[in-house]
Scaffold this active site. Structure first.
Site, short mmCIF file in Angstrom:
data_model
loop_
_atom_site.label_atom_id
_atom_site.label_comp_id
_atom_site.label_asym_id
_atom_site.label_seq_id
_atom_site.Cartn_x
_atom_site.Cartn_y
_atom_site.Cartn_z
N SER A 1 11.60 -2.80 10.79
CA SER A 1 11.18 -1.43 11.07
C SER A 1 9.89 -1.32 11.86
CB SER A 1 11.05 -0.63 9.77
OG SER A 1 12.34 -0.32 9.27
N LYS B 1 2.13 5.98 10.06
CA LYS B 1 3.51 6.28 9.66
C LYS B 1 3.54 7.17 8.43
CE LYS B 1 7.82 3.80 8.57
NZ LYS B 1 8.47 2.46 8.54
N SER C 1 12.51 2.12 11.11
CA SER C 1 12.17 3.48 10.72
C SER C 1 10.79 3.91 11.24
CB SER C 1 12.18 3.58 9.20
OG SER C 1 11.22 2.69 8.62
#
Length: 428
Positions: free
Chosen positions: A172, A72, A148
């Site tokens: 997330s 990420k 996210s």
């Protein structure tokens, strides 16, 4: 070589000399180049291919030896920008790796690039930002992959990576895992170090880490275990080794956040199958747990987290901390006789993209594990648009939840690749 093999399977093939890390890495780059979901937004081709070639020449030095993976874009990766989707950070190239990246590399993993995030990680229902744009759900391009860590989950579902690592403050990891049909783990907070997980700027200690946690996403629960072990250290042994030995608490719906018919049917079928396999099912919320109140209190904890980073105080913080401690004690009493707790990850399958909507109603089921600081796995079940079954474990017993999800895959189904041509092109 299929792009949907699990990371543990890939690592075993490389150790046996049946797979080439260099070939796998080249294939991933080819898939990234051809993908239309916009999940992987930065790559480090030269260094990754060099590391893959070196892995093919050397004896395996860790459980992820030669396994290509993405991470990420909120973690520092030396030589790559750390942007958090913010244009002002586009040229902020990291000098050193985050702790998670260091440990993954030490286990033999090869970081090939970074996955997209929602702008400043500020939404758990979608993934888009002004720097890299919108990420699409590989199962249906008109639907969100969640956020996210939506780029992480979409990359796994689209066969663009073997393993991923994300972050979970308010779902997330778990929400994107559920929407994209992969596995995602929010570990017990504090299990994995957060160093190097921050926007660009001088390193600074977090004033308050709870309830933030970082953890892996994968195409199997076994991959979650390996990734957590190499980034968080030795795990407590699971309570049970056979599925039929587990005692599982179950709540599949609640008036405060009713599940859709599609999700409800998938969850009910899964629990029925688990019961037929010998799992002892105990229905109902734990004593002294008010789910609606727990969701409301979790909202305060998230606000408190951000206030602490900004140096602000919030009225009522002491009372909320006492309330959280009492809730943790209630769950500890419950888990004295129950091994795992099963509930929805979210109440719906992946919804359509909607720029007007923040998806705030997705947090109710997420909060049930997050507020008391419990580990939770989102496991995929269902059809073409999968639902998420949330497997909550006792605090600091992450492998109990992982093991249940691993064993349950044979009964309720695990990751299934998106059917060819399942995504529909969305004008962006």
């Amino acid at each position: 070589m299929t792009p949907f093999r699990t990371a543990t399977d890939v690592a075993a093939g490389i150790r046996r000399g049946e797979l080439s890390s260099r070939d796998l890495t080249e294939q991933l780059f080819a898939r990234i180049d051809a993908s239309t979901v916009n999940a992987v937004v930065e790559t480090c081709r030269d260094s990754a291919l060099e590391a893959a070639s070196e892995a093919d020449r050397t004896v395996a030095r860790g459980p992820l030896h030669g396994v290509p993976m993405t991470i990420k874009d909120a973690f520092a990766v030396a030589g790559l920008p750390t942007t958090w989707g913010e244009p002002a950070f586009a040229d902020c190239v990291a000098d050193e790796d985050a702790a998670v990246v260091e440990r993954l590399r030490a286990a033999g993993a090869i970081v090939v690039g970074k996955s997209n995030v929602h702008h400043l990680l500020a939404d758990f229902g979608r993934t888009e930002n002004p720097l890299y744009g919108r990420t699409l759900n590989p199962r249906d391009h008109t639907r969100t992959p969640g956020g996210s860590s939506g780029g992480a989950a979409a990359a796994l579902a689209d066969g663009l990576t073997s393993l991923e690592y994300g972050s979970d403050l308010a779902g997330s990891i778990r929400i994107p895992a559920a929407y994209c049909g992969v596995y995602g783990l929010k570990p017990t907070p504090g299990t994995v170090p957060l160093r190097g997980f921050q926007p660009p700027g001088p390193p600074k200690p977090l004033a308050r880490e709870f309830p933030s946690a970082v953890g892996p996403l994968a195409r199997s629960a076994a991959d979650l275990r390996v990734a957590l072990e190499v980034t968080g250290g030795a795990l407590r042994p699971p309570r049970r080794s056979r599925l039929g030995e587990f005692r599982a608490g179950v709540v599949l719906d609640d008036p405060a956040c009713p599940v859709t018919g599609e999700v409800g049917a998938a969850l009910s079928d899964a629990v029925d199958a688990l019961a037929r396999a010998g799992v002892q099912v105990l229905e109902g919320w734990p004593p002294d747990v008010d789910p609606a109140g727990q969701a409301e209190a979790f909202g305060f904890q998230v606000e408190l987290f951000f206030a602490s980073q900004e140096g602000r105080d919030l009225a009522g913080a002491a009372e909320q901390e006492r309330r959280r401690a009492d809730l943790g004690a209630a769950w500890a009493r419950y888990f004295a006789d129950v091994d795992v707790f099963l509930c929805p990850t979210v109440f719906t399958t992946a919804p359509a993209h909607d720029d007007r909507h923040r998806y705030d109603d997705q947090v109710f089921w997420i909060a049930q594990a997050s507020l008391p600081g419990l580990p939770a796995v989102s496991a995929p079940i269902g059809g073409e648009l999968p639902a998420g079954l949330q497997v909550v474990g006792p605090a600091h017993e992450d492998d109990t939840a992982i093991t249940f999800a691993d064993l349950a895959a044979d009964i309720v189904g695990g990751f299934v690749p998106p059917p060819a041509g399942s995504g529909r092109v969305l004008d962006r």
